[in-house]
Design a protein around this motif. Structure first.
Motif, PDB file in Angstrom:
ATOM      1  N   GLY A 145       0.820  -1.220   0.000  1.00 10.59           N
ATOM      2  CA  GLY A 145       0.000   0.000   0.000  1.00 10.59           C
ATOM      3  C   GLY A 145       0.841   1.251   0.000  1.00 10.59           C
ATOM      4  O   GLY A 145       0.585   2.204  -0.761  1.00 10.59           O
ATOM      5  N   ILE A 146       1.901   1.252   0.829  1.00  7.62           N
ATOM      6  CA  ILE A 146       2.803   2.415   0.894  1.00  7.62           C
ATOM      7  C   ILE A 146       3.477   2.635  -0.451  1.00  7.62           C
ATOM      8  O   ILE A 146       3.572   3.765  -0.954  1.00  7.62           O
ATOM      9  N   ALA A 147       3.960   1.541  -1.053  1.00  8.30           N
ATOM     10  CA  ALA A 147       4.660   1.644  -2.340  1.00  8.30           C
ATOM     11  C   ALA A 147       3.761   2.239  -3.418  1.00  8.30           C
ATOM     12  O   ALA A 147       4.178   3.120  -4.182  1.00  8.30           O
ATOM     13  N   HIS A 148       2.514   1.782  -3.491  1.00 11.37           N
ATOM     14  CA  HIS A 148       1.577   2.297  -4.500  1.00 11.37           C
ATOM     15  C   HIS A 148       1.283   3.781  -4.274  1.00 11.37           C
ATOM     16  O   HIS A 148       1.185   4.565  -5.215  1.00 11.37           O
ATOM     17  N   THR A 168       3.053   7.505  -7.433  1.00 11.02           N
ATOM     18  CA  THR A 168       2.517   8.642  -8.199  1.00 11.02           C
ATOM     19  C   THR A 168       3.225   9.952  -7.867  1.00 11.02           C
ATOM     20  O   THR A 168       3.700  10.650  -8.780  1.00 11.02           O
ATOM     21  N   PRO A 169       3.344  10.350  -6.572  1.00 13.94           N
ATOM     22  CA  PRO A 169       4.040  11.604  -6.282  1.00 13.94           C
ATOM     23  C   PRO A 169       5.506  11.605  -6.734  1.00 13.94           C
ATOM     24  O   PRO A 169       6.017  12.630  -7.187  1.00 13.94           O
ATOM     25  N   LEU A 170       6.168  10.450  -6.648  1.00 11.34           N
ATOM     26  CA  LEU A 170       7.568  10.388  -7.095  1.00 11.34           C
ATOM     27  C   LEU A 170       7.672  10.574  -8.611  1.00 11.34           C
ATOM     28  O   LEU A 170       8.589  11.251  -9.101  1.00 11.34           O
ATOM     29  N   ALA A 171       6.732   9.969  -9.336  1.00 11.46           N
ATOM     30  CA  ALA A 171       6.716  10.156 -10.796  1.00 11.46           C
ATOM     31  C   ALA A 171       6.484  11.633 -11.142  1.00 11.46           C
ATOM     32  O   ALA A 171       7.116  12.174 -12.064  1.00 11.46           O
ATOM     33  N   ASN A 172       5.590  12.304 -10.387  1.00 10.46           N
ATOM     34  CA  ASN A 172       5.335  13.736 -10.615  1.00 10.46           C
ATOM     35  C   ASN A 172       6.570  14.578 -10.309  1.00 10.46           C
ATOM     36  O   ASN A 172       6.899  15.517 -11.053  1.00 10.46           O
ATOM     37  N   ILE A 173       7.245  14.278  -9.222  1.00 11.84           N
ATOM     38  CA  ILE A 173       8.465  15.029  -8.858  1.00 11.84           C
ATOM     39  C   ILE A 173       9.497  14.925  -9.969  1.00 11.84           C
ATOM     40  O   ILE A 173      10.090  15.931 -10.395  1.00 11.84           O
ATOM     41  N   LEU A 174       9.728  13.692 -10.449  1.00  9.98           N
ATOM     42  CA  LEU A 174      10.721  13.492 -11.508  1.00  9.98           C
ATOM     43  C   LEU A 174      10.291  14.191 -12.802  1.00  9.98           C
ATOM     44  O   LEU A 174      11.113  14.829 -13.476  1.00  9.98           O
ATOM     45  N   GLY A 175       9.017  14.083 -13.144  1.00 10.57           N
ATOM     46  CA  GLY A 175       8.512  14.694 -14.391  1.00 10.57           C
ATOM     47  C   GLY A 175       8.641  16.207 -14.381  1.00 10.57           C
ATOM     48  O   GLY A 175       9.182  16.803 -15.335  1.00 10.57           O
ATOM     49  N   PHE A 176       8.169  16.844 -13.312  1.00 12.24           N
ATOM     50  CA  PHE A 176       8.243  18.306 -13.237  1.00 12.24           C
ATOM     51  C   PHE A 176       9.677  18.806 -13.076  1.00 12.24           C
ATOM     52  O   PHE A 176      10.030  19.891 -13.571  1.00 12.24           O
ATOM     53  N   ALA A 177      10.516  18.012 -12.406  1.00 13.21           N
ATOM     54  CA  ALA A 177      11.928  18.394 -12.267  1.00 13.21           C
ATOM     55  C   ALA A 177      12.619  18.414 -13.627  1.00 13.21           C
ATOM     56  O   ALA A 177      13.416  19.311 -13.928  1.00 13.21           O
ATOM     57  N   GLU A 178      12.310  17.430 -14.469  1.00 10.66           N
ATOM     58  CA  GLU A 178      12.882  17.403 -15.817  1.00 10.66           C
ATOM     59  C   GLU A 178      12.400  18.592 -16.646  1.00 10.66           C
ATOM     60  O   GLU A 178      13.173  19.187 -17.408  1.00 10.66           O
ATOM     61  N   LEU A 179      11.122  18.979 -16.482  1.00  9.59           N
ATOM     62  CA  LEU A 179      10.588  20.156 -17.188  1.00  9.59           C
ATOM     63  C   LEU A 179      11.283  21.436 -16.733  1.00  9.59           C
ATOM     64  O   LEU A 179      11.583  22.333 -17.548  1.00  9.59           O
ATOM     65  N   LEU A 180      11.569  21.522 -15.441  1.00 12.03           N
ATOM     66  CA  LEU A 180      12.216  22.724 -14.904  1.00 12.03           C
ATOM     67  C   LEU A 180      13.649  22.900 -15.417  1.00 12.03           C
ATOM     68  O   LEU A 180      14.168  24.013 -15.463  1.00 12.03           O
ATOM     69  N   LYS A 181      14.277  21.791 -15.795  1.00 12.00           N
ATOM     70  CA  LYS A 181      15.662  21.878 -16.272  1.00 12.00           C
ATOM     71  C   LYS A 181      15.763  22.779 -17.508  1.00 12.00           C
ATOM     72  O   LYS A 181      16.746  23.509 -17.684  1.00 12.00           O
ATOM     73  N   THR A 182      14.707  22.746 -18.344  1.00 14.63           N
ATOM     74  CA  THR A 182      14.697  23.604 -19.539  1.00 14.63           C
ATOM     75  C   THR A 182      14.608  25.076 -19.144  1.00 14.63           C
ATOM     76  O   THR A 182      15.310  25.939 -19.698  1.00 14.63           O
ATOM     77  N   ILE A 207      15.106   9.659  -7.672  1.00 16.05           N
ATOM     78  CA  ILE A 207      15.454   8.366  -8.271  1.00 16.05           C
ATOM     79  C   ILE A 207      15.796   7.351  -7.177  1.00 16.05           C
ATOM     80  O   ILE A 207      15.367   6.193  -7.220  1.00 16.05           O
ATOM     81  N   PHE A 208      16.559   7.810  -6.165  1.00 19.78           N
ATOM     82  CA  PHE A 208      16.903   6.929  -5.029  1.00 19.78           C
ATOM     83  C   PHE A 208      15.633   6.456  -4.324  1.00 19.78           C
ATOM     84  O   PHE A 208      15.480   5.280  -4.004  1.00 19.78           O
ATOM     85  N   SER A 209      14.701   7.404  -4.110  1.00 20.16           N
ATOM     86  CA  SER A 209      13.433   7.071  -3.449  1.00 20.16           C
ATOM     87  C   SER A 209      12.629   6.077  -4.278  1.00 20.16           C
ATOM     88  O   SER A 209      11.974   5.168  -3.739  1.00 20.16           O
ATOM     89  N   ARG A 210      12.683   6.237  -5.603  1.00 24.80           N
ATOM     90  CA  ARG A 210      11.964   5.314  -6.487  1.00 24.80           C
ATOM     91  C   ARG A 210      12.540   3.901  -6.373  1.00 24.80           C
ATOM     92  O   ARG A 210      11.803   2.904  -6.423  1.00 24.80           O
ATOM     93  N   GLU A 211      13.867   3.805  -6.213  1.00 29.11           N
ATOM     94  CA  GLU A 211      14.500   2.495  -6.048  1.00 29.11           C
ATOM     95  C   GLU A 211      14.074   1.846  -4.725  1.00 29.11           C
ATOM     96  O   GLU A 211      13.891   0.629  -4.648  1.00 29.11           O
ATOM     97  N   VAL A 212      13.935   2.674  -3.682  1.00 29.94           N
ATOM     98  CA  VAL A 212      13.454   2.153  -2.401  1.00 29.94           C
ATOM     99  C   VAL A 212      12.043   1.600  -2.560  1.00 29.94           C
ATOM    100  O   VAL A 212      11.716   0.520  -2.060  1.00 29.94           O
ATOM    101  N   VAL A 213      11.200   2.346  -3.294  1.00 31.41           N
ATOM    102  CA  VAL A 213       9.827   1.896  -3.554  1.00 31.41           C
ATOM    103  C   VAL A 213       9.838   0.580  -4.327  1.00 31.41           C
ATOM    104  O   VAL A 213       9.049  -0.331  -4.053  1.00 31.41           O
ATOM    105  N   LYS A 214      10.760   0.470  -5.276  1.00 33.89           N
ATOM    106  CA  LYS A 214      10.858  -0.763  -6.068  1.00 33.89           C
ATOM    107  C   LYS A 214      11.206  -1.947  -5.166  1.00 33.89           C
ATOM    108  O   LYS A 214      10.657  -3.042  -5.302  1.00 33.89           O
ATOM    109  N   LYS A 215      12.115  -1.700  -4.199  1.00 35.87           N
ATOM    110  CA  LYS A 215      12.474  -2.759  -3.258  1.00 35.87           C
ATOM    111  C   LYS A 215      11.288  -3.134  -2.368  1.00 35.87           C
ATOM    112  O   LYS A 215      11.082  -4.297  -2.037  1.00 35.87           O
TER     113      LYS A 215
END
Length: 364
Positions: A156-159, A163-177, A197-205
């Motif tokens: 449940g925690i992983a799910h 979503t918020p981690l995907a949003n953080i990564l997506g908007f961070a990549e947009l901000l780079k421009t 990315i590190f947090s996403r790996e923890v979620v994957k584990k």
């Protein structure tokens, strides 16, 4: 004739009294005081013989033994095997001291008495062994139940975090421009991305532990996976000055598994073994098979487990490593993957030194 009959009757009474005493001792036996119980049985049995003052009783079975005296070199003896689960695992021996005593000084009823007591002792040891196994099974079931609940919570925690981690990564990549001309801002943004990315790996584990990762099950020879994991960690072995040895007699060990997850299991266990190994320590990798299963063992020469650590070793976020050296998810991931493959994984202290992990995976 009357004296012989009376003497024979007295001997039968002694034997029956002995059997009654032994039965009473066994009924009141305490598993924690088994050594004392065996000694009491030996002392009681001695009294049931024709020449109790010259008879020495010896009872041996596994770690338990009792002796009422010392047998002389010229002593004659009779014995009876103690069987536990239909296997001979000890004996009761009666010997008569004194060179004037012949083999036939033992009555045939005394051999029957010895056989009877050996049967009772075997039944007692069987009963205690069954109690131990039941207690061990109960602990394992309780442990499995706790891990199952943790797995559900973890999933449940992983799910929720995905979503918020995907949003953080997506908007961070947009901000780079937008911040391409702001070097300081880009450095800070890269830190945000790396931590996400590190947090996403923890979620994957976490998802591995909860058995939520999709699997691609296929027929796999485990030996190349073992060699691949060792190859990936070869530099780490050299850096940490830890040696390794691989003991595999078979050329092929086939089973049905997810190849990536199989490598993940071996990789995580090897990383754990390297971390806890002393300099010049030896990590041993063994793999073997029987008709239904493939068995993998990875052992090290570290400090081993404390009783508390042994209870919690597969729980997520539990670690004996210093803060910053590990997330406490590596062994949880191993447990999750093995469980999803319908296998078992156990951790225990090596009799010599260090820890040993044993994984059993079904072939089909």
């Amino acid at each position: 004739m009357g004296n012989k009959t009376e003497q024979a009757l007295q001997e039968r009474i002694k034997e029956l009294t002995c059997l009654y005493e032994v039965s009473s001792i066994i009924v009141n036996a305490n598993a924690e005081l088994l050594q004392d119980t065996i000694k009491a049985i030996a002392r009681s049995l001695k009294k049931g013989f024709q020449y109790p003052d010259k008879t020495v009783i010896t009872i041996t079975s596994g770690e338990f033994s009792a002796r009422t005296g010392k047998c002389s070199e010229d002593a004659v003896a009779i014995q009876s095997d103690i069987s536990i689960f239909n296997e001979v695992q000890g004996e009761i021996k009666a010997c008569l001291n004194g060179s004037e005593l012949e083999k036939d000084s033992f009555l045939k009823e005394e051999q029957l008495l010895l056989d009877n007591v050996a049967l009772k002792v075997g039944n007692l040891l069987e009963h205690i062994e069954i109690q131990k196994r039941e207690a061990s099974l109960k602990r394992q079931m309780e442990h499995a139940g706790r891990l199952s609940i943790l797995g559900e919570i973890t999933a449940g925690i992983a799910h929720e975090l995905n979503t918020p981690l995907a949003n953080i990564l997506g908007f961070a990549e947009l901000l780079k421009t937008d911040l391409k001309d702001n070097k300081t801002g880009l450095v800070d943004l890269d830190k945000i991305i790396q931590n996400a990315i590190f947090s996403r790996e923890v979620v994957k584990k976490l998802m591995f532990f909860a058995c939520e990762m999709p699997q691609e099950m296929k027929r796999v020879n485990i030996i190349p996976n073992i060699k691949n994991a060792i190859h990936l960690l070869d530099a780490t072995f050299r850096k940490e000055q830890v040696k390794y040895v691989v003991k595999i007699e078979d050329d092929e060990l086939w089973l049905r598994a997810d190849p990536i997850q199989l490598t993940q299991i071996i990789f995580n266990l090897l990383m754990n073994a390297i971390y806890f190994s002393p300099k010049d320590g030896l990590v041993t990798v063994e793999a073997l098979q029987n008709k239904k299963e493939v068995i993998l063992k990875i052992s090290d020469e570290g400090k081993g487990f404390t009783p508390e650590a042994l209870e919690k070793v597969f729980q997520p976020f539990f670690t004996t490593k210093p803060t910053g050296d590990g997330s406490g998810l590596g062994l949880s991931v191993v447990h999750g993957i093995v469980a999803s493959h319908k296998g078992t994984v156990t951790a225990q202290n090596n009799p010599n030194k260090g820890a040993i992990f044993t994984i059993t995976l079904p072939k089909s």
